[in-house]
Design a protein around this motif. Structure first.
Motif, mmCIF file in Angstrom:
data_model
loop_
_atom_site.group_PDB
_atom_site.id
_atom_site.type_symbol
_atom_site.label_atom_id
_atom_site.label_comp_id
_atom_site.label_asym_id
_atom_site.label_seq_id
_atom_site.Cartn_x
_atom_site.Cartn_y
_atom_site.Cartn_z
ATOM 1 N N THR A 158 -9.026 -5.074 -2.117
ATOM 2 C CA THR A 158 -10.274 -5.352 -2.823
ATOM 3 C C THR A 158 -10.414 -6.845 -3.110
ATOM 4 N N LEU A 168 0.825 -1.204 0.000
ATOM 5 C CA LEU A 168 0.000 0.000 0.000
ATOM 6 C C LEU A 168 0.859 1.254 0.000
ATOM 7 N N TYR A 204 -0.108 2.844 -4.219
ATOM 8 C CA TYR A 204 -1.455 2.938 -3.648
ATOM 9 C C TYR A 204 -2.470 2.171 -4.490
ATOM 10 N N LYS A 205 -2.318 2.226 -5.811
ATOM 11 C CA LYS A 205 -3.282 1.544 -6.673
ATOM 12 C C LYS A 205 -3.216 0.034 -6.465
ATOM 13 N N GLN A 208 -4.684 -0.899 -3.133
ATOM 14 C CA GLN A 208 -6.140 -0.948 -3.155
ATOM 15 C C GLN A 208 -6.631 -2.261 -3.774
#
Length: 611
Positions: A225, A213, A217-218, A221
């Motif tokens: 998820t 993370l 960041y992508k 995520q």
């Protein structure tokens, strides 16, 4: 019977109550902890009874028809009464008895104080002992320089690039705040075996999820998820491999975090944890050899320019003109090789990275191994200059006097010290190879550890067959080099003295911390003596700069190698590891020496980098 809740990443990250999450046993057998005593596996038929991982080559009829590989047989039957054992190769042909260079003679210690490891393991030495030093830093006579580089590069890690260093900082930050070993390496934690496994998985999840993370960041995520660690396995393996690679190339870095990392990876290799994660956190270290082999570029290492492109340039005693000339020559060689071997799959930057990595290895050897060479030179000069003319210059030590635990005359102590320094030099020369084998032992899925109180707290006691075998080969090489051996040749590994190969590596990477400050002080004495005020102090206190130098060397060669540093001969004495223990014990008493102020005047700040 009620089924246990499904063990998934979602359960680990979201569930508030983890007391019911159990890892189901296999075939109805509860999962056991890997810190408990386990029955050792029987030795495979045809394997050496000592190391248990190499094919046997000889049979010792006197030892009850036990079979050994060449290395183990040589180490156990080299001296004492064992050298007379009847031995035959497995083919049935009589094997010649080993030849011992010197007659056996016990050390001069009292019989009841002999180390159990020292039994039948002492030899006297000639009055003028052999001091030949191995030149293994260079290719053997008649060998190809290119092939020497090819073999050497199998264990030289690749230098980290800028993008990899960003991930390295994230790993170090996560390991710094982690309390992994505090929570795992404890007895009576109050949780069942299955719950302790869950807690380890939670720790792994927190570290790996936070790293991902923070770095991207992508992608982070996406992890939260999909709740799928396995899909990001390659990233986690990369992060942990970067930390291991960086530590090998820079032993002075990650001194508190590397232990957490390697123990975390060690636990991740257990079958129970791998089943829960569905992937392995460990991948092989990326080396110069692997990068070139994958891209069909090994011919680079066989090019004659590699020697010029990777040599270390130093400034001591050289003019600026000569230094600049060497720098330009090295830069031209690097660019020539990058242009000559660079292509689509092996870019010029990759070629430069390989050459810089080999250069880093040369720098490592200069910092860590070369102080041993310098101390060997000092020892030879001291021995031939003094010749034991008086008690102050003599290297003789006697058990019970000034803390010594061994008894050697002047010539015997000289041989003992030069053997120890020669062995340290050979260990440091092969350190990258040893480190590779040590991690292989630590991260092996087939060699479990046991959590035991070794007298220095709880430690993971684990056998290290690969590292031990390599150490015996290095020891055998050093013994052949010096011609005869004084003291015990026992190597502690996987016991309370050296619980596992991680502590073995940590022990021997500290050698330069001992020898380098001493060498620096000795080399600066002449410069200090050029200052009138300090020269007056040296003359009044020691008589002359030469007397000061001899006093420092004589004290170190006597009491840095006197078997001290422990309460008994099982933990110190003259065994291979006990020699280093004695040297560290001498370091701890330096501030009590009358020449301590000279060390401070030369900029000494402590053997650990701080005072």
């Amino acid at each position: 019977m009620d089924e246990s809740p499904a063990f998934s990443l979602s359960n680990i990250l979201d569930a508030d109550n983890h007391t019911e999450i159990e890892h189901p046993g296999r075939n109805g057998v509860p999962v056991g902890g890997w810190d408990e005593e386990t029955n050792s596996k029987p030795v495979e038929e045809g394997s050496c009874v000592e190391c248990e991982d190499q094919p046997a080559e000889v049979r010792c009829e006197t030892c009850g028809n036990d079979i050994f590989c060449e290395v183990c047989f040589a180490s156990q039957h080299r001296k004492g009464s064992r050298k007379t054992h009847v031995v035959k190769p497995l083919s049935g042909k009589e094997k010649p008895k080993p030849v011992v260079a010197a007659a056996d003679e016990r050390d001069e210690r009292p019989e009841d104080e002999m180390d159990a490891d020292d039994d039948e393991d002492y030899e006297d030495v000639p009055s003028a002992p052999s001091t030949e030093i191995l030149l293994s830093a260079q290719p053997a006579v008649g060998a190809s320089v290119g092939e020497w580089f090819v073999e050497r590069c199998r264990y030289i890690p690749l230098r980290l690039n800028l993008g990899e260093r960003k991930y390295l900082r994230l790993l170090e930050a996560a390991l710094t705040v982690s309390e992994y070993t505090d929570k795992i390496d404890t007895i009576g934690y109050g949780l069942s075996k299955a719950k302790r496994i869950v807690q380890q998985i939670r720790e792994l999840c927190a570290i790996m999820s936070g790293l991902l993370l923070s770095a991207d960041y992508k992608r982070g995520q996406e992890l939260f998820t999909d709740r799928d660690f396995q899909a990001n396995a390659e990233f986690y393996q990369l992060i942990f491999e970067l930390g291991r690679r960086h530590k090998i190339m820079n032993p002075e870095k990650m001194r508190t975090t590397y232990g957490k990392l390697i123990y975390l990876l060690q636990d991740s290799q257990t079958p129970e944890v791998q089943d829960l994660l569905s992937f392995s956190c460990v991948r092989p270290i990326k080396t110069v050899y692997t990068l070139l082999e994958e891209n069909d570029g090994l011919d680079l290492l066989r090019d004659d320019l590699v020697t010029i492109a990777t040599k270390e340039i130093y400034s001591e005693g050289r003019s600026r003109r000569d230094i600049q000339k060497d720098i330009k020559s090295k830069e031209r060689a690097i660019e020539t090789l990058a242009s000559r071997y660079g292509r689509k799959d092996l870019t010029p930057d990759d070629v430069r990275l390989c050459l810089y990595s080999i250069g880093d290895n040369h720098a490592f050897l200069r910092t860590n191994r070369d102080p041993c060479e310098r101390m060997i030179g000092y020892l030879k000069q001291y021995f031939h200059a003094t010749e034991a003319k008086d008690s102050k210059s003599s290297l003789a030590i006697r058990s019970g006097k000034n803390g010594a635990r061994l008894s050697h005359d002047h010539s015997k102590q000289y041989a003992y010290v030069i053997q120890s320094l020669t062995l340290w030099r050979e260990i440091l020369h092969e350190m990258f190879h040893l480190w590779s084998l040590a991690e292989g032992d630590l991260l092996s899925e087939n060699v479990p550890y046991r959590l035991r109180d070794t007298g220095q707290g709880l430690n993971r006691v684990q056998a290290a067959p690969k590292t031990s075998r390599m150490m015996h080969q290095i020891l055998n090489k050093a013994q052949r080099s010096v011609g005869s051996w004084v003291g015990s040749s026992v190597i502690h590994m996987g016991d309370h003295n050296v619980p596992n190969s991680l502590l073995f590596i940590d022990k021997y990477t500290q050698i330069y911390r001992i020898l380098l400050p001493i060498c620096n002080t000795l080399s600066q004495i002449e410069g200090l003596a050029a200052k009138p005020a300090i020269r007056s102090y040296i003359d009044d206190e020691f008589g002359s700069p030469d007397n000061l130098r001899r006093e420092i060397l004589g004290d170190f060669f006597r009491h840095g190698f006197d078997g001290s540093g422990a309460d008994n001969f099982f933990d110190a004495g003259s065994c291979i590891d006990g020699r280093l223990t004695s040297a560290w014990n001498w370091c701890s008493t330096l501030e009590k020496k009358r020449y301590f102020h000279v060390f401070l005047l030369t900029g000494f700040t402590g053997f650990d980098g701080e005072w």
